[in-house]
Design an enzyme around this catalytic site. Structure first.
Site, mmCIF file in Angstrom:
data_model
loop_
_atom_site.group_PDB
_atom_site.id
_atom_site.type_symbol
_atom_site.label_atom_id
_atom_site.label_comp_id
_atom_site.label_asym_id
_atom_site.label_seq_id
_atom_site.Cartn_x
_atom_site.Cartn_y
_atom_site.Cartn_z
ATOM 1 C CD GLU A 1 -0.097 1.579 2.989
ATOM 2 O OE1 GLU A 1 -0.768 2.472 2.452
ATOM 3 O OE2 GLU A 1 0.774 1.816 3.845
ATOM 4 C CE LYS A 2 2.614 7.509 -3.425
ATOM 5 N NZ LYS A 2 2.377 8.474 -2.344
ATOM 6 C CB SER A 3 1.852 5.434 3.751
ATOM 7 O OG SER A 3 1.901 4.113 4.212
ATOM 8 C CG ASP B 1 -1.855 8.909 -2.281
ATOM 9 O OD1 ASP B 1 -2.981 9.244 -2.694
ATOM 10 O OD2 ASP B 1 -0.802 9.421 -2.702
#
Length: 384
Positions: free
Chosen positions: A61-63, A212
């Site tokens: 996942e893109k933080s 994000d």
């Protein structure tokens, strides 16, 4: 979710220490310049589904946080460590309170190391307690060893085994040490590309900070500074965003056309970055931002500066207009025009979540096929 402030004492970029630190990073990364050495992803589009089938990619996942490199410089004579955070502006901040041990012997410090990651602000859903956390996802240099030329799985292995495990063991043995540190450190969880449903169903719901989208990284690829076509940033097409410079222009005054009418609602121009020209950032008009009358009144009441700031926008497909998401003061420039055009293509050519999940079986099948192939023999030097 809130974007955290970067902790630490600012190092002036042109001071002796600032120049020395940048030179050390360039040396460690085998670079001939002292610019920010981090990699940048490209936006995921329909064409990239084939990439996930043809090559091994990891996904995480893109933080929604601030991208920073974590630099540890160890003096070989005194064993003293300096720890810095480096942001995308190539600004260095010294942070105190850390000690990073060596993987072979915890009593001695690990040698110079450079990690890539994101700083996030976790908010406990029950107590609302805020915790600043650094999520490391890649490793460029570890224990004075340059590993940018190694594939991702090897870099990630060094990040976990050489950097993180001895650090976590030390904190387990000395829990009071954690109280001295300005933020917590973790290694971001990675999955094979065909396990993306686990990211959606397990990883993202557990987050205590914003998400994000996803990041896909090609396993066999080296670490590449600047734009890296082997790192793919996925978002649902409707959530793809672009950073522009916002330029506010008021219409001419009816009574005096030579002067602006500051009582009127202005035009909100979005300017794209075309790189630097003679040391100055060059921007050109790209489009306009749609701002409602109510939003304009609210902006005026807030008293915040609007003009000449980097703004993150998304395309509203119903209105067919650009809409504002937030100001991005953490970014030195808007997206380069080439990036803008890539993101526009991704919005038009975007891949929805269902389409991504529907390819999972095919991606898994081709991954397993590659694994089953016999490995070519390793060439060994002939005996003398």
């Amino acid at each position: 979710s809130p974007i955290p402030d970067i902790p630490g004492e600012l190092v002036h970029p042109n001071s002796d220490q600032g120049l020395w630190l940048k030179a050390q990073v360039a040396r460690l990364c085998h670079l001939d310049n002292d610019r920010f050495p981090g990699s940048q992803p490209i936006s995921f589009g329909e064409r990239n589904l084939a990439d996930l089938e043809n090559d091994d990619f990891w996904v995480c996942e893109k933080s929604d946080g601030i991208r920073v490199l974590l630099l540890i410089l160890t003096n070989p004579e005194t064993q003293e460590q300096i720890t810095c955070l480096i942001d995308r502006h190539n600004t260095y901040r010294k942070v105190e309170g850390f000690y990073f041990p060596h993987f072979e012997k915890l009593a001695i410090p690990i040698r110079s190391t450079l990690l890539d990651g994101e700083l996030v602000l976790d908010v406990d859903p029950v107590t609302k307690t805020e915790t600043l956390r650094y999520l490391a996802f890649d490793c460029m240099v570890v224990d004075d060893q340059y590993i940018m030329n190694k594939p991702l799985d090897k870099r990630y292995g060094r990040l976990s085994d050489w950097f993180y495990k001895p650090y976590a063991t030390m904190l387990s043995d000395h829990p009071d040490q954690a109280n001295l540190q300005p933020f917590h450190i973790q290694v971001k969880k990675m999955h094979a590309a065909y396990q993306v449903s686990q990211v959606f169903d397990e990883d993202i719901p557990k987050l205590q900070h914003g998400n994000d989208g996803l990041i896909y990284t090609k396993v066999e690829a080296p670490y590449t500074p600047n734009t890296d076509r082997n790192i793919l940033k996925w978002k649902p097409p409707s959530e793809n965003s672009i950073d522009f410079k916002l330029v506010v222009r008021f219409p001419p005054s009816p009574s005096n056309p030579g002067l602006p009418d500051f009582f009127a609602k202005p035009v909100f121009a979005l300017h794209a970055w075309y790189g630097d020209e003679r040391g100055m950032s060059k921007y050109e008009l790209y489009d306009q931002l749609y701002v409602t009358d109510e939003e304009w009144e609210s902006l005026k009441e807030s008293g915040v500066q609007v003009d000449d700031r980097i703004v993150e926008v998304h395309w509203d497909s119903e209105l067919q207009k650009w809409r504002m998401m937030r100001f991005r003061d953490d970014k030195p420039n808007g997206n380069h025009i080439s990036v803008v055009e890539n993101i526009i293509r991704s919005i038009a050519d975007g891949v929805e979540k269902d389409a991504l999940l529907s390819r999972t079986q095919r991606i898994r099948h081709t991954w397993k096929e590659r694994q089953a192939r016999p490995k070519p023999p390793v060439a060994r030097p002939a005996a003398p």
